[in-house]
Write a protein that holds these residues in place. Sequence first.
Motif, PDB file in Angstrom:
ATOM      1  N   TRP A 264       0.850  -1.200   0.000  1.00 51.80           N
ATOM      2  CA  TRP A 264       0.000   0.000   0.000  1.00 51.80           C
ATOM      3  C   TRP A 264       0.881   1.243   0.000  1.00 51.80           C
ATOM      4  O   TRP A 264       1.864   1.320   0.743  1.00 51.80           O
ATOM      5  N   LEU A 265       0.548   2.236  -0.847  1.00 54.22           N
ATOM      6  CA  LEU A 265       1.326   3.474  -0.924  1.00 54.22           C
ATOM      7  C   LEU A 265       0.406   4.684  -0.850  1.00 54.22           C
ATOM      8  O   LEU A 265      -0.742   4.639  -1.332  1.00 54.22           O
ATOM      9  N   HIS A 266       0.925   5.766  -0.290  1.00 56.69           N
ATOM     10  CA  HIS A 266       0.186   7.033  -0.219  1.00 56.69           C
ATOM     11  C   HIS A 266       1.182   8.162  -0.017  1.00 56.69           C
ATOM     12  O   HIS A 266       2.167   8.018   0.711  1.00 56.69           O
ATOM     13  N   VAL A 267       0.927   9.296  -0.670  1.00 57.46           N
ATOM     14  CA  VAL A 267       1.812  10.447  -0.499  1.00 57.46           C
ATOM     15  C   VAL A 267       1.808  10.893   0.961  1.00 57.46           C
ATOM     16  O   VAL A 267       0.798  10.770   1.649  1.00 57.46           O
ATOM     17  N   LYS A 268       2.927  11.416   1.411  1.00 57.12           N
ATOM     18  CA  LYS A 268       3.095  11.763   2.828  1.00 57.12           C
ATOM     19  C   LYS A 268       2.538  13.148   3.124  1.00 57.12           C
ATOM     20  O   LYS A 268       2.900  14.123   2.477  1.00 57.12           O
ATOM     21  N   ASP A 269       1.616  13.222   4.083  1.00 61.27           N
ATOM     22  CA  ASP A 269       1.100  14.474   4.648  1.00 61.27           C
ATOM     23  C   ASP A 269       0.273  15.332   3.683  1.00 61.27           C
ATOM     24  O   ASP A 269      -0.047  16.469   4.004  1.00 61.27           O
ATOM     25  N   ILE A 270      -0.064  14.840   2.495  1.00 61.42           N
ATOM     26  CA  ILE A 270      -0.932  15.585   1.587  1.00 61.42           C
ATOM     27  C   ILE A 270      -1.996  14.633   1.030  1.00 61.42           C
ATOM     28  O   ILE A 270      -1.886  13.414   1.158  1.00 61.42           O
ATOM     29  N   THR A 271      -3.027  15.202   0.418  1.00 61.23           N
ATOM     30  CA  THR A 271      -4.121  14.377  -0.095  1.00 61.23           C
ATOM     31  C   THR A 271      -3.725  13.682  -1.392  1.00 61.23           C
ATOM     32  O   THR A 271      -2.951  14.209  -2.187  1.00 61.23           O
ATOM     33  N   GLY A 272      -4.268  12.501  -1.579  1.00 59.64           N
ATOM     34  CA  GLY A 272      -3.982  11.739  -2.798  1.00 59.64           C
ATOM     35  C   GLY A 272      -4.696  10.404  -2.781  1.00 59.64           C
ATOM     36  O   GLY A 272      -5.377  10.043  -1.807  1.00 59.64           O
TER      37      GLY A 272
ATOM     38  N   ILE B 263       5.853   7.005  -7.913  1.00 59.17           N
ATOM     39  CA  ILE B 263       5.649   8.063  -8.915  1.00 59.17           C
ATOM     40  C   ILE B 263       4.176   8.136  -9.310  1.00 59.17           C
ATOM     41  O   ILE B 263       3.606   9.228  -9.459  1.00 59.17           O
ATOM     42  N   ILE B 264       3.542   6.979  -9.468  1.00 60.00           N
ATOM     43  CA  ILE B 264       2.109   6.936  -9.781  1.00 60.00           C
ATOM     44  C   ILE B 264       1.308   7.567  -8.642  1.00 60.00           C
ATOM     45  O   ILE B 264       0.367   8.335  -8.883  1.00 60.00           O
ATOM     46  N   ALA B 265       1.675   7.265  -7.393  1.00 62.89           N
ATOM     47  CA  ALA B 265       0.989   7.856  -6.236  1.00 62.89           C
ATOM     48  C   ALA B 265       1.162   9.376  -6.238  1.00 62.89           C
ATOM     49  O   ALA B 265       0.217  10.118  -5.950  1.00 62.89           O
ATOM     50  N   ALA B 266       2.365   9.850  -6.570  1.00 64.31           N
ATOM     51  CA  ALA B 266       2.626  11.293  -6.607  1.00 64.31           C
ATOM     52  C   ALA B 266       1.818  11.968  -7.710  1.00 64.31           C
ATOM     53  O   ALA B 266       1.286  13.071  -7.519  1.00 64.31           O
ATOM     54  N   CYS B 267       1.713  11.321  -8.870  1.00 67.27           N
ATOM     55  CA  CYS B 267       0.963  11.898  -9.999  1.00 67.27           C
ATOM     56  C   CYS B 267      -0.538  11.910  -9.737  1.00 67.27           C
ATOM     57  O   CYS B 267      -1.258  12.713 -10.336  1.00 67.27           O
ATOM     58  N   ASN B 268      -1.018  11.018  -8.859  1.00 70.12           N
ATOM     59  CA  ASN B 268      -2.439  10.970  -8.507  1.00 70.12           C
ATOM     60  C   ASN B 268      -2.669  11.593  -7.130  1.00 70.12           C
ATOM     61  O   ASN B 268      -3.398  11.047  -6.299  1.00 70.12           O
ATOM     62  N   SER B 269      -2.043  12.747  -6.912  1.00 69.00           N
ATOM     63  CA  SER B 269      -2.164  13.434  -5.631  1.00 69.00           C
ATOM     64  C   SER B 269      -2.092  14.938  -5.832  1.00 69.00           C
ATOM     65  O   SER B 269      -1.862  15.426  -6.948  1.00 69.00           O
ATOM     66  N   LYS B 270      -2.258  15.654  -4.756  1.00 73.37           N
ATOM     67  CA  LYS B 270      -2.164  17.112  -4.793  1.00 73.37           C
ATOM     68  C   LYS B 270      -0.742  17.586  -5.079  1.00 73.37           C
ATOM     69  O   LYS B 270      -0.529  18.723  -5.500  1.00 73.37           O
ATOM     70  N   GLY B 271       0.233  16.700  -4.875  1.00 74.07           N
ATOM     71  CA  GLY B 271       1.626  17.075  -5.100  1.00 74.07           C
ATOM     72  C   GLY B 271       2.140  16.778  -6.490  1.00 74.07           C
ATOM     73  O   GLY B 271       3.357  16.770  -6.713  1.00 74.07           O
ATOM     74  N   ARG B 272       1.228  16.528  -7.440  1.00 74.69           N
ATOM     75  CA  ARG B 272       1.678  16.128  -8.777  1.00 74.69           C
ATOM     76  C   ARG B 272       2.487  17.208  -9.507  1.00 74.69           C
ATOM     77  O   ARG B 272       3.214  16.897 -10.450  1.00 74.69           O
ATOM     78  N   ASN B 273       2.366  18.472  -9.088  1.00 76.74           N
ATOM     79  CA  ASN B 273       3.128  19.544  -9.732  1.00 76.74           C
ATOM     80  C   ASN B 273       4.371  19.937  -8.944  1.00 76.74           C
ATOM     81  O   ASN B 273       5.053  20.898  -9.304  1.00 76.74           O
TER      82      ASN B 273
END
Length: 449
Positions: free
Chosen positions: A362-370, A392-402
């Motif tokens: 299980w993966l999820h971006v740290k401290d931000i929504t995603g 990278i997929i988790a980052a692209c599907n989160s608020k931190g994608r930019n």
Amino acid sequence: GRIIDSIKRVGQEMSSVRMVLPGAQYTLPPREQRLNLMECTKEEFLAKIAENPTAELSKAIMKTLEGISPVFAREAVFFAARGAEITAEQLSGDTADRLWFYFSKVRDSINDGTNVYTVLKTKEGNLKDFCFCDITQYGALMVTKSFESPSVLLDYFYAERDSLSRIKQKANDLFKLLINTSERTQRRVQNQREELKECKDREKYRIYGDLITSNLYALEKGMAYAEVQDFYDENCPTVKIPLDKRLTPTQNAQKYYKEYRKLDTAEKKLTVLIAEGEQEVKYLDSVFDSLTRAQTEGDIAELREELFQEGYVKRSKFKGKPPKALPPIRYRSSDGYEIRVGRNNKQNDRLTCKEAEKTDLWLHVKDITGSHVIVTCDGEMPPDRTIEEAAIIAACNSKGRNSSRVDVDYTFIRNVKKPNGSKPGMVIFTNNYTITVKPDTELEEKLRV
């Protein structure tokens, strides 16, 4: 050749060049004489562009050549001036040679049929522009997508734009609701934090009550203040405690005790309310993030249903079955591992708590929504490359994608728990590791099934 009528009539007082009136002779609109990129010579081009010496070079190119778009003109200047902005009168020497070399290269690629048709997108996925050649002037700020023919490019560009526009209109009321509710909740939490600061002085009132009670023999009704020794301080300093003249010493002590109990109760309740408010802001932020990534009307309908169940919106008056929501997004890592991603909070819960096995990663971006990301791996830690790709997929599907860098937590599903009564998509986890990655939308698109 005679004009029957027109939507807008143009008389001689409006234009002395071309009248548009019933019965008048029809003539084509006047046009500036410009050069054909595919036929003109270098000398003709330089002579023509010199007619606009003070204009920015990209704008002068547009006035010189027929059918040239702003993005192509800027790309030519970007190549010739190596990223600098110059005027037409500054075009000379090596810069002029590089500019003409660029035009010649584009001309040859069109004649040979080797040119590429390019669509430009922002990192958020919004369509920006298109051109008949490769565009490099934006660097990493834009994402490019190539097509083999102009027809396929235009079909894609306008169909995608219409789809995004339609989805945006459908979701417009939800965007407004989420923004307003989030701002209102943040203001309420801020006010509660200010009230909580006032509760920090509650111990002072308890001490005042104790000091008055221990000195009742020396006090009497009608006194404005009590000067007593503070035995809570090792130095036993003398403190001056304000008293209400209308009350007896015992009543003054009870008054301070009451104020202490009031602030103590307020602190406990405010602490809970602030925590709930912060969780609500995080939840609204997660729904907003899912809404920005919604791809179909079904995705929006599912988000609307989620907000209805949480009490934020009323039941939609739409009759009939709502559009069917898409299943989780599926990817395949370079090592062959299946990766699934939830599209919204409800789907995140289903994916993590019901569909995934305890042995999956299980993966999820740290401290931000995603989104929640699941790697099917049967209890074995996947190769480093697969973990990095999933992150990278988790980052692209989160608020931190930019963002330039994003931290992503990962652990096995057996270490992920959903607290009772928590908001959709909210979980807690233990025994996790953290990896830092750079969001890469091109890789994310490439791995998508």
